[in-house]
Design a protein around this motif. Structure first.
Motif, PDB file in Angstrom:
ATOM      1  N   GLN A 231       0.588  -1.096  -0.259  1.00 21.67           N
ATOM      2  CA  GLN A 231      -0.532   0.085   0.193  1.00 21.67           C
ATOM      3  C   GLN A 231       0.902   1.314  -0.137  1.00 21.67           C
ATOM      4  O   GLN A 231       0.748   2.506  -0.522  1.00 21.67           O
ATOM      5  CB  GLN A 231      -0.408   0.124   0.931  1.00 21.67           C
ATOM      6  N   LYS A 234       1.846   1.439  -3.521  1.00 28.29           N
ATOM      7  CA  LYS A 234       1.163   1.995  -4.364  1.00 28.29           C
ATOM      8  C   LYS A 234       0.847   3.654  -4.256  1.00 28.29           C
ATOM      9  O   LYS A 234       0.690   4.573  -5.121  1.00 28.29           O
ATOM     10  CB  LYS A 234      -0.211   1.908  -3.767  1.00 28.29           C
ATOM     11  N   GLU A 235       0.498   4.325  -3.066  1.00 29.84           N
ATOM     12  CA  GLU A 235       0.655   5.504  -2.620  1.00 29.84           C
ATOM     13  C   GLU A 235       2.041   6.821  -3.354  1.00 29.84           C
ATOM     14  O   GLU A 235       1.770   7.872  -2.936  1.00 29.84           O
ATOM     15  CB  GLU A 235       0.601   5.655  -1.161  1.00 29.84           C
TER      16      GLU A 235
END
Length: 248
Positions: A231, A234-235
């Protein structure tokens, strides 16, 4: 009366048992001086978390905090010993470690954190020309003990002079002709040592760096950390941290 005494004694031990169990759940995260991925802010060989900086350090800390997995981080020395501790002692982990075939079965892995290139560096102006890795056999090669590139060359029967630290200055002083290391770490370390930019004599391969956890680490902990890292990637968190260290 005896039962009451035993019960009281057991109850008095509960806080101690709870503290011990809690301590056992804390992951002991080990790292080394491996700039720009992890290094002492004070040029020491021992640091706690607050005295450590670097790309992978920031990523690992953020990952553990987001995943709400308790941890303690220590920068220590030497590198080969840290790998042994993470492999042999329950509750330990180590970063930044390349995930080689030789190491694959020794740990549980979370990553990748970063990517590196295995290289042979030389002093600027050195006339050495390498058309293949085997061409390097005629020259003296130095490397830091326990690193992936040192192990890579040793496995291929290269005669490597293993050092504990100070490789850029040793290369500059002529203690060996080629420094087997990784980029961007090699160039970063050379710059910080005041040696300046080195030349790539030969690029061997590229590999990725990971957090390596003791094999007794529960799968749910490993999976929680991995999903948190995914995550973060992805950020754009990892790219942002990397840019701050390499684009200065």
């Amino acid at each position: 009366m005896l039962n009451k005494i035993i019960t009281h004694a057991m109850l008095s031990l509960l806080p101690l048992i709870a503290v011990t169990a809690q301590a056992a759940d804390v992951v002991q995260v080990l790292t080394q001086n491996y700039p720009p991925f992890s290094m002492s802010a004070n040029d020491k060989n021992f640091e706690r978390e607050d005295g450590i900086e670097g790309i992978d350090k920031e990523v690992v800390v953020e990952m553990f905090k987001r995943a709400e997995v308790p941890y303690q981080m220590t920068l220590r020395f030497p590198w080969s010993r840290l790998q042994e501790m993470a492999e042999q002692q329950s509750g330990f982990a180590v970063y930044s470690l390349s995930r080689t075939a030789q190491r694959e079965s020794r740990y549980k892995w979370v990553g990748p954190l970063s990517e590196i290139q295995l290289v042979l560096l030389k002093k600027p102006g050195n006339p050495i020309v390498l058309h293949s890795l085997d061409d390097a056999r005629k020259y003296s090669i130095g490397s830091v003990d326990g690193t992936s590139v040192s192990q890579y060359l040793a496995k291929r029967n290269f005669d490597v002079k293993n050092v504990l630290s100070g490789a850029p200055t040793k290369l500059q002083a002529g203690e060996f002709d080629l420094w087997a290391t990784t980029n961007p770490a090699g160039q970063y370390e050379s710059s910080k040592a005041g040696v300046g930019r080195l030349e790539v004599a030969f690029s061997i391969s590229s590999t990725q760096l990971y957090l390596a956890m003791n094999k007794e680490t529960p799968d749910e902990v490993v999976q929680k950390l991995q999903s948190t890292l995914d995550q973060m990637r992805k950020e754009g968190f990892i790219d942002q941290v990397t840019a701050r260290y390499l684009n200065d």
